[in-house]
Design a protein around this motif. Structure first.
Motif, short mmCIF file in Angstrom:
data_model
loop_
_atom_site.label_atom_id
_atom_site.label_comp_id
_atom_site.label_asym_id
_atom_site.label_seq_id
_atom_site.Cartn_x
_atom_site.Cartn_y
_atom_site.Cartn_z
N LEU A 175 0.68 -1.08 -0.17
CA LEU A 175 0.10 0.14 0.17
C LEU A 175 0.93 1.27 0.13
O LEU A 175 0.39 2.33 -0.25
CB LEU A 175 -1.02 -0.08 1.18
N TRP A 226 4.46 3.76 12.09
CA TRP A 226 6.06 3.98 11.92
C TRP A 226 6.11 5.15 10.97
O TRP A 226 6.75 5.95 11.17
CB TRP A 226 6.82 2.75 11.38
N ARG A 227 5.29 5.12 9.88
CA ARG A 227 5.19 6.30 8.99
C ARG A 227 4.92 7.72 9.80
O ARG A 227 5.67 8.46 9.49
CB ARG A 227 4.34 6.01 7.76
N VAL A 232 2.15 0.68 10.41
CA VAL A 232 1.49 1.94 9.53
C VAL A 232 1.90 3.01 10.32
O VAL A 232 2.24 4.28 9.57
CB VAL A 232 -0.20 1.75 9.50
N ASN A 278 10.43 -4.33 2.93
CA ASN A 278 11.22 -3.57 3.76
C ASN A 278 12.50 -4.16 4.29
O ASN A 278 13.54 -3.69 4.54
CB ASN A 278 10.16 -3.51 5.08
N TRP A 324 17.33 5.15 6.56
CA TRP A 324 18.87 5.03 6.16
C TRP A 324 19.82 5.69 7.53
O TRP A 324 20.75 4.88 7.73
CB TRP A 324 19.11 5.98 4.97
N VAL A 362 -0.30 5.28 0.25
CA VAL A 362 -0.47 6.14 1.61
C VAL A 362 0.40 7.26 1.39
O VAL A 362 0.56 8.31 2.02
CB VAL A 362 -0.01 5.28 2.65
#
Ligand SMILES: Cc1cc2nc3c(=O)[nH]c(=O)nc-3n(C[C@H](O)[C@H](O)[C@H](O)COP(=O)(O)OP(=O)(O)OC[C@H]3O[C@@H](n4cnc5c(N)ncnc54)[C@H](O)[C@@H]3O)c2cc1C
Length: 403
Positions: free
Chosen positions: A40, A76-77, A74, A143, A184, A44
């Motif tokens: 998704l 975490w974003r 979800v 991921n 990163w 998103v």
């Protein structure tokens, strides 16, 4: 992977198809490659669908405990977005470092050769070379692959993380300043000080079910990557602005939030919609990413027109011409001497850097600018002051507001 169609309808269709797997299946299989994940992220990222919609749909189907892992991912974003929003210097330092590295690439041929080999999938390390090709072709990586990729780039190839983050940002359909830069940094050991993520051949072999087994090729231990910049203290979030009921306004829509129907601005108050295509001004994004963003804007325009919004215009071209066109279009929307524009979601990152000068210009021309914020962000961002561990304790509490 089929090329994702950049429409809200397709995002909702994918969400519906994934719902049965958002509980225990996801918790058990999300780290496997291929595994049980939603795909998704490009939707998103551009808010063709929202985190709130995902969470509500998931919780109608599963109890919180069963879907906890998925809901945490979800969030975490949201956590990364809030964290960076309170520490914009991190983005500015990253951009400065990137500029300095680009200058080095112009003068140091060996360095340029190493980076070019990595970016074109010619390092000789089979897994990394395959993932580079997959990223270039599909605009997506799982991921776990992103974690291994970043670890090998930084710790084994000893290439600067900023160039790896830039490579991802140019090629990922979900490329996002917060999720990408901070992930990163997390692999480097900069995000959680002292905690470095180092990929191991055992882990890669196990989760790719034997497809790759780079034994003897990877660095196994390394100190955190040094940095000149410590983590700044969190700043206060900018005050939230809201729509004043009854006030006529023009919606200014960018790729950051393509679902203006849910901005809490009643249709009757919307006198026009201007969609701004910033893709030309966004540094060196790949043609896949450019096409996804363009088509997402076009599909949003079509959806708004079909659902009865009037004066819907999509502007593209250089930012200079777009600025002139926005000013010209707004002249047709003067109400009682003032014009108001409402905009959602230009968070820290390239779109804000592009839009801020335009908004300043509009203010100078007497336009009132309202920077809206979604309830979801407003409820969760303030908790992104420390690590994710503390943040995640708030998730079930905050979610009760939305379901
Ligand atoms: C080095 C690196 C760079 C990354 N760059 C980005 C990026 O630019 N944009 C981006 O959206 N994500 C990024 N991620 C996070 C994560 O890899 C992707 O969000 C995820 O793989 C998207 O696939 P999915 O939709 O199938 O995820 P799912 O596992 O199905 O998760 C559902 C949703 O939760 C969010 N999510 C899941 N995991 C994470 C995570 N670790 N961090 C933040 N959000 C998450 C995404 O919005 C995702 O769509 C990065 C991770 C790493 C390690």
């Amino acid at each position: 992977m089929t090329r994702p169609q950049p429409t809200r309808e397709e995002g909702l269709r994918r969400l519906g198809g994934f719902l049965p797997f958002a509980g225990r299946d996801y918790a058990e299989r999300r780290n496997h490659v291929p595994g049980t994940v939603s795909g998704l992220s490009p939707y998103v990222r551009h808010r063709l669908i929202t985190e709130e919609e995902i969470a509500c749909a998931v919780l109608q189907r599963h109890p919180y405990e069963a879907a906890e892992k998925f809901l945490q991912e979800v969030c975490w974003r949201t956590y990364w977005k809030g964290w960076l929003e309170m520490r914009p210097e991190i983005w500015l330092h990253y951009r400065e470092d990137l500029e300095a590295l680009r200058e080095r690439l112009e003068t140091e041929t060996d360095f340029l050769g190493q980076v070019q080999a990595a970016e074109s999938g010619e390092t000789g390390m089979e897994c990394l070379d395959d993932w580079v090709k997959e990223l270039r072709e599909t605009g997506y990586l799982h991921n776990h692959v992103r974690m291994w990729f970043a670890s090998i780039w930084i710790h084994t190839l000893r290439l600067p993380w900023q160039l790896g983050a830039d490579f991802f940002l140019r090629h990922l359909l979900d490329g996002d300043a917060a999720s990408n830069t901070l992930s990163w940094r997390w692999v480097c050991g900069l995000q959680t000080p002292g905690k470095v993520y180092v990929a191991s051949a055992e882990n890669i072999e196990r989760y790719t079910e034997g497809r790759y087994a780079p034994f003897g090729l990877l660095v196994t231990e390394t100190p955190p990557i040094p940095t000149d910049h410590s983590i700044p203290k969190p700043q206060l979030l900018p005050a939230r602005e809201t729509h004043v009921p009854g006030e006529k306004t023009v919606l200014l829509v960018t790729e950051e939030d393509l679902y203006p129907e849910s901005w809490c601005v009643p249709r009757a108050d919307v006198s026009g919609v201007i969609l701004i295509d910033t893709a030309d001004a966004t540094a060196r994004i790949s043609s896949n990413v450019m096409t996804f963003k363009r088509e997402a804007l076009e599909s949003t325009k079509e959806r708004l027109v079909a659902s009865g919004y009037s004066s819907v215009t999509l502007l593209s071209g250089t930012m200079e011409t777009q600025r002139e066109n926005v000013s010209r279009l707004l002249q047709g929307h003067h109400v009682g001497g003032t014009t108001t524009v409402s905009m959602m979601g230009a968070t820290v990152g390239p779109t804000r850097q592009i839009m801020d000068p335009l908004l300043s210009l509009l203010k100078q021309e007497g336009v009132a600018v309202r920077r809206l914020r979604r309830d979801w962000d407003d409820a969760l961002w303030p908790h992104a002051t420390h690590g994710f561990f503390r943040f995640k304790e708030q998730i079930p509490i905050v979610l009760r507001q939305f379901v």
